[in-house]
Design an enzyme around this catalytic site. Structure first.
Site, PDB file in Angstrom:
ATOM      1  N   LYS A   1       0.340  -0.906   0.137  1.00 58.58           N
ATOM      2  CA  LYS A   1      -0.428  -0.157  -0.249  1.00 58.58           C
ATOM      3  C   LYS A   1       0.695   1.130  -0.468  1.00 58.58           C
ATOM      4  O   LYS A   1       1.963   1.780   1.155  1.00 58.58           O
ATOM      5  CB  LYS A   1      -0.674   0.037   1.159  1.00 58.58           C
ATOM      6  CG  LYS A   1      -2.082   0.988   1.253  1.00 58.58           C
ATOM      7  CD  LYS A   1      -3.054   1.449   2.418  1.00 58.58           C
ATOM      8  CE  LYS A   1      -3.651   2.436   2.410  1.00 58.58           C
ATOM      9  NZ  LYS A   1      -4.576   2.782   3.666  1.00 58.58           N
TER      10      LYS A   1
ATOM     11  N   LYS B   1      -2.051  -1.556  -3.533  1.00 59.90           N
ATOM     12  CA  LYS B   1      -3.196  -0.506  -3.897  1.00 59.90           C
ATOM     13  C   LYS B   1      -2.027   0.934  -3.930  1.00 59.90           C
ATOM     14  O   LYS B   1      -1.550   0.606  -3.347  1.00 59.90           O
ATOM     15  CB  LYS B   1      -3.514  -0.240  -2.399  1.00 59.90           C
ATOM     16  CG  LYS B   1      -4.362   0.936  -1.827  1.00 59.90           C
ATOM     17  CD  LYS B   1      -5.429   0.807  -1.255  1.00 59.90           C
ATOM     18  CE  LYS B   1      -6.118   2.104  -0.544  1.00 59.90           C
ATOM     19  NZ  LYS B   1      -6.548   2.009   0.773  1.00 59.90           N
TER      20      LYS B   1
HETATM   21  C1  PBG Z   1      -7.232   3.328   5.824  1.00 52.99           C
HETATM   22  C2  PBG Z   1      -7.247   2.937   3.919  1.00 52.99           C
HETATM   23  C3  PBG Z   1      -7.541   4.001   2.954  1.00 52.99           C
HETATM   24  C4  PBG Z   1      -7.666   3.275   1.513  1.00 52.99           C
HETATM   25  C5  PBG Z   1      -8.179   2.610   1.765  1.00 52.99           C
HETATM   26  N1  PBG Z   1      -8.527   2.104   3.538  1.00 52.99           N
HETATM   27  C6  PBG Z   1      -6.901   5.326   2.765  1.00 52.99           C
HETATM   28  C7  PBG Z   1      -5.845   6.011   3.947  1.00 52.99           C
HETATM   29  O1  PBG Z   1      -4.609   5.020   3.435  1.00 52.99           O
HETATM   30  O2  PBG Z   1      -5.292   7.239   4.013  1.00 52.99           O
HETATM   31  C8  PBG Z   1      -7.952   4.168   0.309  1.00 52.99           C
HETATM   32  C9  PBG Z   1      -8.807   3.876  -0.409  1.00 52.99           C
HETATM   33  C10 PBG Z   1      -9.878   5.084  -1.623  1.00 52.99           C
HETATM   34  O3  PBG Z   1      -8.927   5.732  -1.907  1.00 52.99           O
HETATM   35  O4  PBG Z   1     -10.521   4.779  -2.639  1.00 52.99           O
HETATM   36  N2  PBG Z   1      -5.987   3.249   6.037  1.00 52.99           N
END
Ligand code: PBG
Length: 337
Positions: free
Chosen positions: A206, A260
């Site tokens: 991520k 992601k």
């Molecule tokens: C929270 C989380 C996030 C997303 C999924 N879970 C945001 C972040 O890490 O700031 C992003 C999902 C998206 O942008 O569609 N930890």
């Protein structure tokens, strides 16, 4: 590496690549990848209230739904053949605290939503994030002390959050926090609490991405967030590091892994799938959805075609499935043929 295709393998005019493309039936036969509703996971936002639908301005077409409307929407998704939904809560600002304690309340919004969805649609998979950002007054995924996001102290809260969500009936725990060691800790906590069958889909790779902006609006964490998430989310410059992250999560007990964001990281999707052969998912995140919708709403892109092409690109890169806010749109298009 020796070339898979020596230059002499096929030459014009005996070889004509266009022959296989000349008719629709032939293109269908020769297609290497296919997109199906079974490839889709639909992320949805839930909010307190009844019969409540709150549009998210930075994500046209996406609404926060109260639990009753969420249950109906999940029914619609199931009817379209979508196997699973990922539920995210919009937590009221007054419930956000530095210790994010609402995350471990067994009667919090997310747990009530999961119970209602599973009661109405037991056959639909329900996935829940594990991370503190919707509940934390600092907007961070972990506990913050003296401006630092704490790792080991955060693990303890994440484990309790995971157990509470599993207790509500969540099928898949999806740690999105990027703390070190969280998958192993959560696996142990789930097993100890009698949830040995609860799956873990780890956000293995991520990245600290600009593409999460609209999501943070949707869950109401953008106002709260102090600073950025670069001390725990990955540097977009790195690819080898993604493989180390995935290897650790798999070793710690992840059943499925996720990459992601999606489109800017298709190379990582491919690399992770090839390296581990695990069920591998890509999150076509909020900013990617917003870009497509914005262009389409201006009349600059054909939404339907660009959407299917985008989702197919994840399959081509090796993903087994895609989390997409456009899951219902895509499933309807696929149904229509
Ligand atoms: C929270 C989380 C996030 C997303 C999924 N879970 C945001 C972040 O890490 O700031 C992003 C999902 C998206 O942008 O569609 N930890």
């Amino acid at each position: 590496m020796s070339p898979r295709f020596p230059a002499s393998a096929g030459r014009f005019p005996r070889t004509r690549m266009r022959r296989n493309r000349r008719a629709e039936w032939s293109r269908r036969l020769a297609a290497e990848n296919r997109l199906d509703a079974s490839d889709l996971i639909w992320p949805v936002f839930v909010v307190e209230g009844g019969d409540t639908r709150q549009p998210v301005p930075s994500m046209p077409g996406v609404d926060r739904l109260s639990i009753d409307l969420l249950v109906d929407a999940v029914g619609e998704a199931a009817g379209l053949g979508i196997p699973a939904v990922a539920v995210f809560p919009y937590v009221a600002p007054e419930l956000k605290t530095p210790d994010g304690r609402e995350a471990v309340n067994p009667d919090n919004l997310i747990c009530r939503a999961v119970r209602a969805v599973k009661a109405a649609h037991p056959g639909v998979g329900v996935i829940c994030d594990v991370a503190l950002d919707p509940f934390n007054s600092d907007g961070h995924d972990g506990l913050v002390r003296d401006g630092r996001v704490l790792n080991d102290e955060t693990l303890e809260v994440l484990c309790r959050q995971a157990v509470v969500q599993a207790g509500a009936g969540c099928d898949v725990i999806a740690p999105s926090d990027m703390m070190d060691g969280r998958v192993g800790a959560i696996r142990d906590a789930l097993d100890a609490a009698g949830f040995a069958d609860t799956q873990i889909m780890s956000y293995a790779a991520k990245y600290a991405s600009a593409f999460y902006g609209p999501f943070r609006d949707a869950v109401g964490s953008s106002g709260a967030l102090k600073g950025d998430k670069k001390t725990y989310q990955m540097d977009p410059a790195n690819a080898d590091e993604a493989l180390r992250e995935a290897a650790l999560d798999i070793d710690e007990g992840a059943d499925m892994v996720m990459v992601k964001p999606g489109l800017p990281y298709l190379d990582i999707v491919r690399a992770v799938k090839e390296a581990f052969g695990m069920p591998t998912f890509a999150f076509n995140v909020s900013g990617e959805y917003a870009m497509l919708r914005a262009a389409a709403d201006h009349g600059w892109l054909d939404y339907d075609r660009a959407l299917i092409e985008t989702l197919l690109s994840f399959k081509r890169a090796g993903a087994d499935g895609v989390l997409t806010y456009a899951a219902l749109d895509a499933a309807r298009l696929l149904e229509a043929g």
